[in-house]
Design a protein around this motif. Structure first.
Motif, short mmCIF file in Angstrom:
data_model
loop_
_atom_site.label_atom_id
_atom_site.label_comp_id
_atom_site.label_asym_id
_atom_site.label_seq_id
_atom_site.Cartn_x
_atom_site.Cartn_y
_atom_site.Cartn_z
N ARG A 1 3.38 0.45 3.01
CA ARG A 1 3.12 -0.55 4.04
C ARG A 1 2.77 -1.88 3.38
NH1 ARG A 1 -1.36 0.04 6.19
NH2 ARG A 1 -2.18 1.77 4.95
N LYS A 2 3.08 -2.97 4.05
CA LYS A 2 2.68 -4.30 3.61
C LYS A 2 1.62 -4.82 4.57
CE LYS A 2 7.27 -5.47 1.77
NZ LYS A 2 8.39 -6.46 1.82
N VAL B 1 -3.60 -6.15 -9.29
CA VAL B 1 -3.44 -7.43 -8.61
C VAL B 1 -2.59 -8.38 -9.46
CG1 VAL B 1 -4.64 -9.45 -7.70
CG2 VAL B 1 -5.64 -7.18 -7.42
N LEU B 2 -1.56 -8.97 -8.83
CA LEU B 2 -0.75 -10.01 -9.45
C LEU B 2 -1.12 -11.33 -8.78
CD1 LEU B 2 0.81 -7.22 -9.66
CD2 LEU B 2 2.86 -8.58 -10.00
N PRO B 3 -1.87 -12.21 -9.45
CA PRO B 3 -2.50 -13.36 -8.79
C PRO B 3 -1.53 -14.33 -8.13
CG PRO B 3 -3.49 -12.95 -10.92
CD PRO B 3 -2.27 -12.09 -10.85
N ILE C 1 -1.41 -1.22 -4.29
CA ILE C 1 -2.49 -0.29 -4.00
C ILE C 1 -1.93 1.12 -3.81
CG2 ILE C 1 -4.37 0.27 -2.40
CD1 ILE C 1 -4.40 -2.70 -1.62
N GLN C 2 -2.56 2.08 -4.47
CA GLN C 2 -2.22 3.49 -4.29
C GLN C 2 -3.43 4.20 -3.69
OE1 GLN C 2 0.46 5.08 -7.74
NE2 GLN C 2 -1.02 3.68 -8.66
N ILE C 3 -3.20 4.98 -2.64
CA ILE C 3 -4.27 5.71 -1.97
C ILE C 3 -3.91 7.19 -1.98
CG2 ILE C 3 -5.58 5.99 0.16
CD1 ILE C 3 -4.73 3.17 0.92
N ASP C 4 -4.86 8.04 -2.44
CA ASP C 4 -4.57 9.46 -2.52
C ASP C 4 -5.07 10.20 -1.28
OD1 ASP C 4 -7.29 9.91 -2.82
OD2 ASP C 4 -7.18 10.42 -4.95
N VAL D 1 0.84 -1.19 0.00
CA VAL D 1 0.00 0.00 0.00
C VAL D 1 0.88 1.25 0.00
CG1 VAL D 1 -1.86 1.22 1.17
CG2 VAL D 1 -1.74 -1.28 1.30
N ALA D 2 0.73 2.07 -1.04
CA ALA D 2 1.49 3.31 -1.16
C ALA D 2 0.55 4.51 -1.01
CB ALA D 2 2.18 3.37 -2.52
#
Length: 297
Positions: A32-33, A106-108, A94-97, A13-14
């Motif tokens: 974060r992971k 998503v990379l399965p 994931i990018q959150i603004d 998560v960025a």
């Protein structure tokens, strides 16, 4: 028992000031992971809503797999049907603004190992009264097999049509209940997402539908008339995982024989609560944490 057939990911998560446009580079402030994956998230939500839950999924033989299932184990989700394979555990980028909106890739990875055979073995004890929750981050053959087995056993199937895939429309006609957001509804059914369109689809197919509308709540169609319930007013911190919280809570409520409108209301309140905290699984509330006082309308 609720069975969840779906994906397990570790989310990277960025946090960024704004979501980048195509070809644009933006600077972020934090990485974060956290554990995620729609299957895992929905399993955790159903468990925290009070249901007994077993997850059917695949992870890698790596540290990411351990990290991705830790919250599930701690919360009491049954992981005996989670298999390990030689591919890496799935990853979501994931990018959150600054407005708490997000974009996700998503990379399965190991999720691709969830085959029809794995599902048949895991659901061999399925029976009437069970509920099966499904999404679409795993191979379509696995999803179709689970829906068909649920129907044969007299179990109740709930399909969250996310992400939209080529077989989504045909699978939606097989599930007992479909959960879709506005974009997914329009992509699959080719109609503007309204209460009338949702009710028409339900009358045509004989299925039930929960149409989620973000900050405008959700519509439950398929009964005598569609019901629209709006959410409490909140200032969201992070919307990642709110949709999965809704799915898990709605399925758990229906599984516990709540009235559909009550189950919808609780699911909306739980997803609103999840928006008040960062992260996907870490934000999913337990049923006794859904505060009417803090989330009053």
């Amino acid at each position: 028992m609720i069975y969840v057939v779906g994906s397990v990911n570790l989310d990277y998560v960025a946090h960024v000031q704004k979501l980048p446009r195509p070809g644009e580079t933006v600077l972020g402030s934090e990485l974060r992971k956290t554990p995620g994956g729609k299957g895992a998230n929905q399993a955790l939500a159903a468990r925290r809503a009070g249901a007994a839950v077993r997850l059917v999924a695949c992870i890698g033989r790596d540290d990411d797999g351990i990290a991705a299932t830790a919250s599930l184990a701690e919360s009491g989700v049954d992981l005996t049907s989670v298999q390990k394979c030689d591919m890496p555990t799935g990853v979501a980028l994931i990018q959150i603004d600054a407005a708490a909106e997000n974009s996700i890739a998503v990379l399965p990875g190991a999720n691709s190992c969830l085959s029809a055979g794995v599902v048949r073995d895991a659901l061999s004890g399925l029976k009437a009264g069970n509920t099966v929750i499904l999404q679409q981050e795993v191979p379509q053959e696995a999803t179709r097999t689970a829906i068909e087995m649920a129907r044969a056993a007299g179990a109740f199937s709930v399909l969250n049509v996310a992400p939209v895939l080529p077989e989504s429309a045909s699978l939606a006609c097989l599930a007992d209940m479909v959960i879709a957001n506005e974009t997914e509804f329009q992509a699959i059914f080719g109609q503007t997402p309204t209460a009338e369109a949702a009710q028409e689809w339900c009358q045509t197919t004989g299925r039930r539908l929960a149409l989620t509308l973000g900050a405008d709540g959700a519509i439950l169609a398929g009964g005598d008339a569609p019901r629209h319930i709006r959410p409490p007013k909140i200032t969201p911190v992070d919307t990642v995982g709110a949709g999965d919280t809704f799915v898990g809570y709605l399925a758990a409520g229906l599984h516990a024989h709540m009235a559909p409108e009550q189950a919808l209301d609780v699911a909306i309140r739980a997803s609103a609560q999840a928006c008040l905290y960062s992260g996907a699984q870490s934000a999913i509330p337990w049923i006794d944490q859904i505060s009417v006082q803090n989330l009053s309308r």
